[in-house]
Design a protein around this motif. Structure first.
Motif, PDB file in Angstrom:
ATOM      1  N   PRO A 123     -12.618   3.973  12.653  1.00 27.80           N
ATOM      2  CA  PRO A 123     -11.120   3.672  12.342  1.00 27.80           C
ATOM      3  C   PRO A 123     -10.531   2.890  11.216  1.00 27.80           C
ATOM      4  CG  PRO A 123     -12.235   2.895  14.580  1.00 27.80           C
ATOM      5  CD  PRO A 123     -13.194   3.218  13.751  1.00 27.80           C
ATOM      6  N   LEU A 124      -9.473   3.265  10.581  1.00 25.82           N
ATOM      7  CA  LEU A 124      -9.229   2.668   9.512  1.00 25.82           C
ATOM      8  C   LEU A 124      -8.008   1.660   9.684  1.00 25.82           C
ATOM      9  CD1 LEU A 124      -8.802   6.158   7.447  1.00 25.82           C
ATOM     10  CD2 LEU A 124     -10.681   4.411   7.384  1.00 25.82           C
ATOM     11  N   ALA A 125      -7.670   0.855   8.607  1.00 29.09           N
ATOM     12  CA  ALA A 125      -6.547   0.119   8.893  1.00 29.09           C
ATOM     13  C   ALA A 125      -5.430   0.696   9.267  1.00 29.09           C
ATOM     14  CB  ALA A 125      -6.366  -0.859   7.602  1.00 29.09           C
ATOM     15  N   PRO A 126      -4.591  -0.156  10.294  1.00 26.00           N
ATOM     16  CA  PRO A 126      -3.115   0.485  10.552  1.00 26.00           C
ATOM     17  C   PRO A 126      -2.195   0.465   9.312  1.00 26.00           C
ATOM     18  CG  PRO A 126      -3.548  -1.584  11.439  1.00 26.00           C
ATOM     19  CD  PRO A 126      -4.990  -1.332  10.865  1.00 26.00           C
ATOM     20  N   PRO A 127      -1.169   1.244   9.445  1.00 23.81           N
ATOM     21  CA  PRO A 127      -0.989   2.079  10.319  1.00 23.81           C
ATOM     22  C   PRO A 127      -1.989   3.493  10.271  1.00 23.81           C
ATOM     23  CG  PRO A 127       0.686   2.101   8.787  1.00 23.81           C
ATOM     24  CD  PRO A 127      -0.146   1.024   8.317  1.00 23.81           C
ATOM     25  N   THR A 128      -1.797   4.324  11.289  1.00 21.70           N
ATOM     26  CA  THR A 128      -3.078   5.400  11.161  1.00 21.70           C
ATOM     27  C   THR A 128      -2.027   6.707  11.051  1.00 21.70           C
ATOM     28  OG1 THR A 128      -3.042   5.568  13.579  1.00 21.70           O
ATOM     29  CG2 THR A 128      -4.694   4.204  12.517  1.00 21.70           C
ATOM     30  N   SER A 129      -0.834   6.566  10.830  1.00 20.44           N
ATOM     31  CA  SER A 129      -0.156   7.620  10.654  1.00 20.44           C
ATOM     32  C   SER A 129       1.355   7.479  10.128  1.00 20.44           C
ATOM     33  CB  SER A 129      -0.014   8.487  12.138  1.00 20.44           C
ATOM     34  OG  SER A 129       1.035   7.869  12.874  1.00 20.44           O
ATOM     35  N   ARG A 130       2.145   8.283   9.694  1.00 26.26           N
ATOM     36  CA  ARG A 130       3.466   8.170   9.296  1.00 26.26           C
ATOM     37  C   ARG A 130       4.230   7.594  10.756  1.00 26.26           C
ATOM     38  NH1 ARG A 130       5.900  12.358  11.800  1.00 26.26           N
ATOM     39  NH2 ARG A 130       5.081  14.207  12.048  1.00 26.26           N
ATOM     40  N   PRO A 131       5.457   7.170  10.408  1.00 23.67           N
ATOM     41  CA  PRO A 131       6.325   6.869  11.644  1.00 23.67           C
ATOM     42  C   PRO A 131       6.640   7.917  12.428  1.00 23.67           C
ATOM     43  CG  PRO A 131       7.120   5.754   9.555  1.00 23.67           C
ATOM     44  CD  PRO A 131       6.000   6.784   8.910  1.00 23.67           C
ATOM     45  N   ASP A 132       6.747   7.815  13.672  1.00 19.30           N
ATOM     46  CA  ASP A 132       7.007   8.721  14.515  1.00 19.30           C
ATOM     47  C   ASP A 132       8.401   9.366  14.284  1.00 19.30           C
ATOM     48  OD1 ASP A 132       4.671   8.918  16.319  1.00 19.30           O
ATOM     49  OD2 ASP A 132       5.302   7.360  17.493  1.00 19.30           O
ATOM     50  N   ASP A 133       9.280   8.729  13.711  1.00 19.72           N
ATOM     51  CA  ASP A 133      10.693   9.214  13.948  1.00 19.72           C
ATOM     52  C   ASP A 133      10.727   9.881  12.524  1.00 19.72           C
ATOM     53  OD1 ASP A 133      10.510   6.690  11.915  1.00 19.72           O
ATOM     54  OD2 ASP A 133      12.204   6.075  12.790  1.00 19.72           O
ATOM     55  N   GLN A 134       9.770   9.730  11.529  1.00 20.99           N
ATOM     56  CA  GLN A 134       9.619  10.787  10.099  1.00 20.99           C
ATOM     57  C   GLN A 134       9.381  11.917  10.258  1.00 20.99           C
ATOM     58  OE1 GLN A 134       8.032   8.566   6.693  1.00 20.99           O
ATOM     59  NE2 GLN A 134       6.702  10.468   6.596  1.00 20.99           N
ATOM     60  N   PRO A 135      10.174  12.880   9.975  1.00 25.02           N
ATOM     61  CA  PRO A 135       9.901  14.260  10.332  1.00 25.02           C
ATOM     62  C   PRO A 135       8.651  15.000   9.557  1.00 25.02           C
ATOM     63  CG  PRO A 135      11.950  14.278   8.989  1.00 25.02           C
ATOM     64  CD  PRO A 135      11.433  12.824   9.367  1.00 25.02           C
ATOM     65  N   ALA A 136       8.148  16.240   9.916  1.00 25.68           N
ATOM     66  CA  ALA A 136       7.295  16.900   9.316  1.00 25.68           C
ATOM     67  C   ALA A 136       7.840  18.355   9.310  1.00 25.68           C
ATOM     68  CB  ALA A 136       5.879  16.741   9.915  1.00 25.68           C
ATOM     69  N   PRO A 137       8.064  18.917   8.254  1.00 28.48           N
ATOM     70  CA  PRO A 137       8.020  18.467   6.976  1.00 28.48           C
ATOM     71  C   PRO A 137       8.921  17.255   6.558  1.00 28.48           C
ATOM     72  CG  PRO A 137       8.827  20.681   6.839  1.00 28.48           C
ATOM     73  CD  PRO A 137       8.634  20.278   8.412  1.00 28.48           C
ATOM     74  N   GLY A 138       8.588  16.448   5.534  1.00 31.40           N
ATOM     75  CA  GLY A 138       9.486  15.182   5.269  1.00 31.40           C
ATOM     76  C   GLY A 138       9.499  15.024   3.851  1.00 31.40           C
ATOM     77  N   PRO A 139      10.398  14.090   3.411  1.00 31.61           N
ATOM     78  CA  PRO A 139      10.898  13.063   4.346  1.00 31.61           C
ATOM     79  C   PRO A 139      12.573  13.808   4.708  1.00 31.61           C
ATOM     80  CG  PRO A 139      11.265  12.561   2.060  1.00 31.61           C
ATOM     81  CD  PRO A 139      10.218  13.617   2.235  1.00 31.61           C
TER      82      PRO A 139
END
Length: 117
Positions: free
Chosen positions: A84-100
Motif C-alpha cells: 500500500p502507498l501513502a494516501p490518497p490512493t486515487s484521484r478524487p471521486d468527483d474528478q471525472p475521467a477523462p479529466g479535468p
C-alpha cells in the motif's frame, strides 16, 4: 523491488503534473511508486507516466483511478504488485475521467484514436 518503491511518497497532485502545467487533459492517471509523480496513461495524448518512467528509471506505477489497485512494471512490461502507498490512493471521486472537468474536448475520443492510442 522494495528499492524502487517509497511507500511514504505522497502523490504529486490530483491530476497529471505535466498536463496541469500545459493546461491539457488526460484519459486516466498513474502514480509512480518511487516518487509519487502522477502522470497520464498511455491512452492519453501526453503519455506522461511512461515518459516519467523513461526519464527517471522509476519502473513501477500503480493506477491512480478510484477502485483500481493494479500495478505495472515498465521495465518488464508486465503486471506487478506492491505494498500500500501513502494516501490518497486515487484521484478524487468527483474528478471525472477523462479529466479535468472543463478541459476535455468534446472530440477527445477522436483525438485519442487519431494519435493511435
Amino acid at each position: 523491488m522494495s528499492d524502487v518503491i517509497d511507500v511514504s511518497a505522497e502523490p504529486s497532485g490530483t491530476g497529471c503534473l505535466e498536463c496541469e502545467d500545459e493546461r491539457s487533459w488526460w484519459v486516466h492517471l498513474r502514480r509512480c511508486a518511487a516518487c509519487g509523480h502522477v502522470g497520464c496513461c498511455d491512452s492519453s495524448l501526453g503519455r506522461h507516466a511512461s515518459a516519467h518512467a523513461r526519464e527517471t528509471g522509476h519502473r513501477l506505477i500503480q493506477s491512480f483511478e478510484p477502485g483500481e489497485d493494479w500495478w505495472w512494471d515498465y521495465a518488464s512490461e508486465d503486471w506487478a504488485s506492491g505494498p500500500p502507498l501513502a494516501p490518497p490512493t486515487s484521484r478524487p471521486d468527483d474528478q471525472p475521467a477523462p479529466g479535468p472537468a472543463g478541459r476535455v474536448p468534446e472530440d477527445w475520443r477522436q483525438q485519442v484514436r487519431a494519435a493511435g492510442r
